[in-house]
Design a protein around this motif. Sequence first.
Motif, PDB file in Angstrom:
ATOM      1  N   ARG A  83      -4.872   6.917  -0.946  1.00  5.45           N
ATOM      2  CA  ARG A  83      -4.410   5.622  -0.537  1.00  5.45           C
ATOM      3  C   ARG A  83      -4.822   4.678  -1.741  1.00  5.45           C
ATOM      4  NH1 ARG A  83      -2.329   5.022   4.371  1.00  5.45           N
ATOM      5  NH2 ARG A  83      -2.507   2.819   4.208  1.00  5.45           N
ATOM      6  N   PHE A  84      -3.580   4.068  -2.191  1.00  6.93           N
ATOM      7  CA  PHE A  84      -3.836   2.933  -3.224  1.00  6.93           C
ATOM      8  C   PHE A  84      -3.282   1.748  -2.538  1.00  6.93           C
ATOM      9  CE2 PHE A  84      -2.158   7.038  -4.989  1.00  6.93           C
ATOM     10  CZ  PHE A  84      -3.317   7.066  -6.125  1.00  6.93           C
ATOM     11  N   ARG A  85      -4.435   0.714  -3.017  1.00  8.28           N
ATOM     12  CA  ARG A  85      -3.974  -0.541  -2.530  1.00  8.28           C
ATOM     13  C   ARG A  85      -2.784  -1.280  -2.720  1.00  8.28           C
ATOM     14  NH1 ARG A  85      -9.036  -3.932  -5.869  1.00  8.28           N
ATOM     15  NH2 ARG A  85      -8.245  -3.917  -7.627  1.00  8.28           N
ATOM     16  N   GLU A 113       0.714  -1.332   0.039  1.00 10.66           N
ATOM     17  CA  GLU A 113       0.168   0.135  -0.037  1.00 10.66           C
ATOM     18  C   GLU A 113       1.005   1.230   0.025  1.00 10.66           C
ATOM     19  OE1 GLU A 113      -2.699   0.021   3.410  1.00 10.66           O
ATOM     20  OE2 GLU A 113      -3.921  -1.612   2.375  1.00 10.66           O
ATOM     21  N   VAL A 114       0.404   2.422  -0.795  1.00 11.82           N
ATOM     22  CA  VAL A 114       0.911   3.599  -0.721  1.00 11.82           C
ATOM     23  C   VAL A 114      -0.005   4.749  -0.651  1.00 11.82           C
ATOM     24  CG1 VAL A 114       3.220   2.698  -2.040  1.00 11.82           C
ATOM     25  CG2 VAL A 114       1.108   3.902  -3.295  1.00 11.82           C
ATOM     26  N   GLY A 135      -3.960  -0.904  -8.685  1.00 12.70           N
ATOM     27  CA  GLY A 135      -4.005  -0.455  -7.358  1.00 12.70           C
ATOM     28  C   GLY A 135      -4.801   0.975  -7.038  1.00 12.70           C
ATOM     29  N   GLY A 136      -5.080   1.495  -8.344  1.00  7.67           N
ATOM     30  CA  GLY A 136      -5.841   2.690  -8.419  1.00  7.67           C
ATOM     31  C   GLY A 136      -6.077   2.909 -10.141  1.00  7.67           C
ATOM     32  N   GLY A 188     -12.298   0.749  -3.510  1.00  7.26           N
ATOM     33  CA  GLY A 188     -11.883   1.466  -2.415  1.00  7.26           C
ATOM     34  C   GLY A 188     -10.539   2.092  -2.893  1.00  7.26           C
ATOM     35  N   VAL A 189     -10.450   2.453  -4.160  1.00  6.17           N
ATOM     36  CA  VAL A 189      -8.858   3.019  -4.546  1.00  6.17           C
ATOM     37  C   VAL A 189      -9.381   4.400  -5.260  1.00  6.17           C
ATOM     38  CG1 VAL A 189      -8.294   0.545  -5.064  1.00  6.17           C
ATOM     39  CG2 VAL A 189      -9.249   2.028  -6.904  1.00  6.17           C
TER      40      VAL A 189
END
Length: 368
Positions: free
Chosen positions: A12-14, A5-6, A40-41, A96-97
């Motif tokens: 917030r990116f998964r 995660e970053v 992740g996004g 959730g991204v």
Amino acid sequence: MANLEVEICGLRFRNPILPAAGPPGRDGKRLVQCLEGGAGGLVTKTISTTAAQVPMPHMAEIRGGFLNTELWSELPPERWLEREYPIAREAADRAGVPLIISLGYTAQEISELAPKLRPFADGLELSTHYLGEDPRPMIEAIAAAKDAVDIPVFVKMSPLGREMRAAAQVAEEAGADGIVAINSFGPCLAIDVETGLPLMGSREGYGWLSGRALKPLALRCVFDIARTVDLPIFGVGGVASGEDAIEMFMVGASAVQVCTAAILRGPSIFGRIVEQMDRWLDEHGYQSVEEIKGLTIKRLRERTFHTHSIPPLLDVDRCTGCGLCEISCFYDAIVVMDKKAVLDEDLCFGCGLCVTRCPPGALMMPQR
């Protein structure tokens, strides 16, 4: 399992692997596929105030890389606002991204578009691909975006001869929240030898280079920018594997965008890169991807510059006798005898080529 995660500018990116603005995000359906493939996004294809009139043909795989004359989205902004962005927004919320919307190019165009995009966007990415070398249009574009929205504004830079460090400094001073580097490189040319015509359908046959051939240039640009400004960087250019993404983080990237590999291999490439990154980090004892961010910058400070020969280390047990090292050694320092490499350190010039050509990794440059 490492933490991938970053967080960038509060987003917030998964995981740190995203689609780059281009065909993988050309509409809502493809953006959903990016998420299903493990991204992740999301980053959408660049739009402007009108649909692009794209030359045909406009994409071609070439040996070692990829050419395109993609321009911006061939869909009008009304189509994005009415259909594509709502699909992407719903998918991003469900996963959730963050959803980053790419747009261009002039300050006037951005002032017109940005307020309309704000209900869908968690961040904006400004393309400077057609703004040239004069920094003023980029400064004006950043100002227009910052005036129009209250979300992070990232600036995508093209390696068009521009001194990247100076351009990044200008972007930082103008208020950019982050840098995206780099866009495709060009113009370039490839020919169909059967017809004698360029592969690209642009007026002069030119295209823009991306894919694996672009990675060394992209790494250099990210490396230079990371040592110059205190801004997060999305590294873009030639990433097709977990180790490619690891390299981007080592030179200072905070996340990575992927385009050509997703075009050629499909949206599952995002998840494969994530899995490969996770495995590499575990094998090398890292708990988080953040631990390797900027590692090259640190290690380079510690390395001693030299011009004398330092021969590689040879692990004979790993050698398969393939002979690639011998073929490429112009110093006659390494030969294959009885299916094993034999290194003459007195003849070795220390060029390092054999190390990079050895499939089983039997040769390695010593740490210094």
